[in-house]
Motif scaffolding. Structure first.
Motif, PDB file in Angstrom:
ATOM      1  N   ILE A  15       0.856  -1.175   0.000  1.00 27.07           N
ATOM      2  CA  ILE A  15       0.000   0.000   0.000  1.00 27.07           C
ATOM      3  C   ILE A  15       0.898   1.233   0.000  1.00 27.07           C
ATOM      4  O   ILE A  15       2.005   1.198   0.548  1.00 27.07           O
ATOM      5  N   THR A  16       0.423   2.301  -0.610  1.00 24.18           N
ATOM      6  CA  THR A  16       1.188   3.544  -0.591  1.00 24.18           C
ATOM      7  C   THR A  16       0.966   4.256   0.743  1.00 24.18           C
ATOM      8  O   THR A  16       0.056   3.909   1.495  1.00 24.18           O
ATOM      9  N   VAL A  17       1.774   5.255   1.006  1.00 22.68           N
ATOM     10  CA  VAL A  17       1.636   6.024   2.247  1.00 22.68           C
ATOM     11  C   VAL A  17       0.255   6.680   2.301  1.00 22.68           C
ATOM     12  O   VAL A  17      -0.424   6.650   3.338  1.00 22.68           O
ATOM     13  N   GLU A  18      -0.181   7.250   1.164  1.00 22.83           N
ATOM     14  CA  GLU A  18      -1.489   7.904   1.117  1.00 22.83           C
ATOM     15  C   GLU A  18      -2.613   6.897   1.371  1.00 22.83           C
ATOM     16  O   GLU A  18      -3.584   7.205   2.061  1.00 22.83           O
ATOM     17  N   GLY A  19      -2.486   5.710   0.804  1.00 22.63           N
ATOM     18  CA  GLY A  19      -3.496   4.672   1.007  1.00 22.63           C
ATOM     19  C   GLY A  19      -3.584   4.233   2.454  1.00 22.63           C
ATOM     20  O   GLY A  19      -4.678   4.041   2.992  1.00 22.63           O
ATOM     21  N   ARG A 113      -1.902   4.903 -12.265  1.00 21.95           N
ATOM     22  CA  ARG A 113      -0.978   4.737 -11.150  1.00 21.95           C
ATOM     23  C   ARG A 113      -1.189   3.339 -10.586  1.00 21.95           C
ATOM     24  O   ARG A 113      -2.316   2.931 -10.308  1.00 21.95           O
ATOM     25  N   ILE A 114      -0.114   2.623 -10.393  1.00 26.40           N
ATOM     26  CA  ILE A 114      -0.178   1.261  -9.872  1.00 26.40           C
ATOM     27  C   ILE A 114      -0.117   1.340  -8.345  1.00 26.40           C
ATOM     28  O   ILE A 114       0.877   1.790  -7.783  1.00 26.40           O
ATOM     29  N   GLU A 119      -6.548   0.614  -2.523  1.00 29.95           N
ATOM     30  CA  GLU A 119      -6.538   2.005  -2.989  1.00 29.95           C
ATOM     31  C   GLU A 119      -7.194   2.175  -4.352  1.00 29.95           C
ATOM     32  O   GLU A 119      -7.237   3.285  -4.876  1.00 29.95           O
ATOM     33  N   LEU A 120      -7.661   1.122  -4.916  1.00 30.04           N
ATOM     34  CA  LEU A 120      -8.255   1.126  -6.250  1.00 30.04           C
ATOM     35  C   LEU A 120      -9.270   2.254  -6.403  1.00 30.04           C
ATOM     36  O   LEU A 120     -10.177   2.385  -5.598  1.00 30.04           O
ATOM     37  N   ASP A 121      -9.086   3.112  -7.423  1.00 22.63           N
ATOM     38  CA  ASP A 121      -9.999   4.224  -7.657  1.00 22.63           C
ATOM     39  C   ASP A 121      -9.962   4.609  -9.134  1.00 22.63           C
ATOM     40  O   ASP A 121      -9.070   5.340  -9.564  1.00 22.63           O
ATOM     41  N   PRO A 122     -10.933   4.132  -9.919  1.00 19.48           N
ATOM     42  CA  PRO A 122     -10.947   4.445 -11.348  1.00 19.48           C
ATOM     43  C   PRO A 122     -11.046   5.944 -11.648  1.00 19.48           C
ATOM     44  O   PRO A 122     -10.521   6.406 -12.653  1.00 19.48           O
ATOM     45  N   ILE A 127      -4.991   1.952 -10.466  1.00 23.06           N
ATOM     46  CA  ILE A 127      -5.308   0.550 -10.723  1.00 23.06           C
ATOM     47  C   ILE A 127      -4.524  -0.322  -9.753  1.00 23.06           C
ATOM     48  O   ILE A 127      -3.423   0.027  -9.344  1.00 23.06           O
ATOM     49  N   SER A 128      -5.114  -1.428  -9.401  1.00 21.59           N
ATOM     50  CA  SER A 128      -4.480  -2.356  -8.475  1.00 21.59           C
ATOM     51  C   SER A 128      -3.302  -3.039  -9.155  1.00 21.59           C
ATOM     52  O   SER A 128      -3.335  -3.318 -10.351  1.00 21.59           O
ATOM     53  N   MET A 129      -2.277  -3.318  -8.376  1.00 19.75           N
ATOM     54  CA  MET A 129      -1.136  -4.033  -8.931  1.00 19.75           C
ATOM     55  C   MET A 129      -1.514  -5.472  -9.301  1.00 19.75           C
ATOM     56  O   MET A 129      -0.753  -6.148  -9.977  1.00 19.75           O
TER      57      MET A 129
END
Length: 165
Positions: A15-19, A113-114, A119-122, A127-129
Motif C-alpha cells: 500500500i502507498t503512504v497515502e493509502g 498509477r499502480i 486504494e483502487l480508484d478508477p 489501478i491495483s497491482m
C-alpha cells in the motif's frame, strides 16, 4: 441451505503512504465517531420498549454489525500490509507506485498509477497491482510493449512514460 462464498483471492500486501493514511482515517472515523453515535441511537431506541417493531433499534444494530465488520477488516489489513514509502532505485522500470502512460495502436494515451488493492480508484486512474494491465507492466521499461487480451481480441500498448511521485 448455506450461504457459502468461496474465499476471496489474496490481494497484494502493499500500500502507498497515502493509502495507509486513508485506511487509518476510515478506521478512526468508524471507531471514534460513527460507532459511538450509532451506539447512542440503539441505546435510546432500546429504552422505548418493544424492540421487534423498533426501526431505530433494528437498523442501528445492523449498522453496528457492519461497522464492527469493517473495523475488524481494517485493523487486520493495516497489520498485514507493507507501506511502500520510497521510490525504487531503478526509476526507469515500472514498479509499485509508478504512474505509467500507455499508448495503444491508434495513438490514444492512458495514464494509470499502480497502487495496492485497497486504494483502487478508477476516477483517479489508480489501478491495483493485481490488475492485468499492471501485472503485464511490472518490470517493463520505457518503450516496452504490453500485450493484453480484451473482449477476445489482442490489444497492444507501449509504455511511453514512467514517473514516480
Amino acid at each position: 441451505m448455506s450461504r457459502y462464498r468461496p474465499p476471496a483471492p489474496k490481494s497484494s500486501p502493499y500500500i502507498t503512504v497515502e493509502g495507509a493514511e486513508q485506511l487509518r482515517a476510515e478506521l478512526h472515523q468508524l471507531w471514534k465517531v460513527e460507532r459511538p453515535q450509532v451506539t447512542q441511537v440503539v441505546h435510546e431506541a432500546a429504552k422505548n420498549g418493544d424492540r421487534s417493531e423498533n426501526g431505530d433499534y433494528i437498523y442501528g444494530k445492523r449498522r453496528l454489525r457492519e461497522i464492527d465488520h469493517r473495523v475488524r477488516y481494517l485493523t487486520k489489513r493495516l497489520e498485514d500490509v507493507t507501506v511502500v514509502d520510497r521510490a525504487p532505485a531503478e526509476k526507469d522500470k515500472v514498479f509499485f507506485g509508478a504512474w505509467i502512460t500507455l499508448e495503444d495502436e491508434e495513438g490514444v494515451e492512458k495514464r494509470y498509477r499502480i497502487v495496492g488493492a485497497d486504494e483502487l480508484d478508477p476516477k483517479k486512474s489508480y489501478i491495483s497491482m493485481d490488475a492485468p494491465v499492471a501485472r503485464k507492466a511490472m518490470g517493463k521499461r520505457l518503450d516496452d510493449e504490453i500485450e493484453l487480451e480484451l473482449d477476445g481480441k489482442r490489444v497492444y500498448y507501449v509504455i511511453t512514460e514512467i514517473e514516480y511521485a
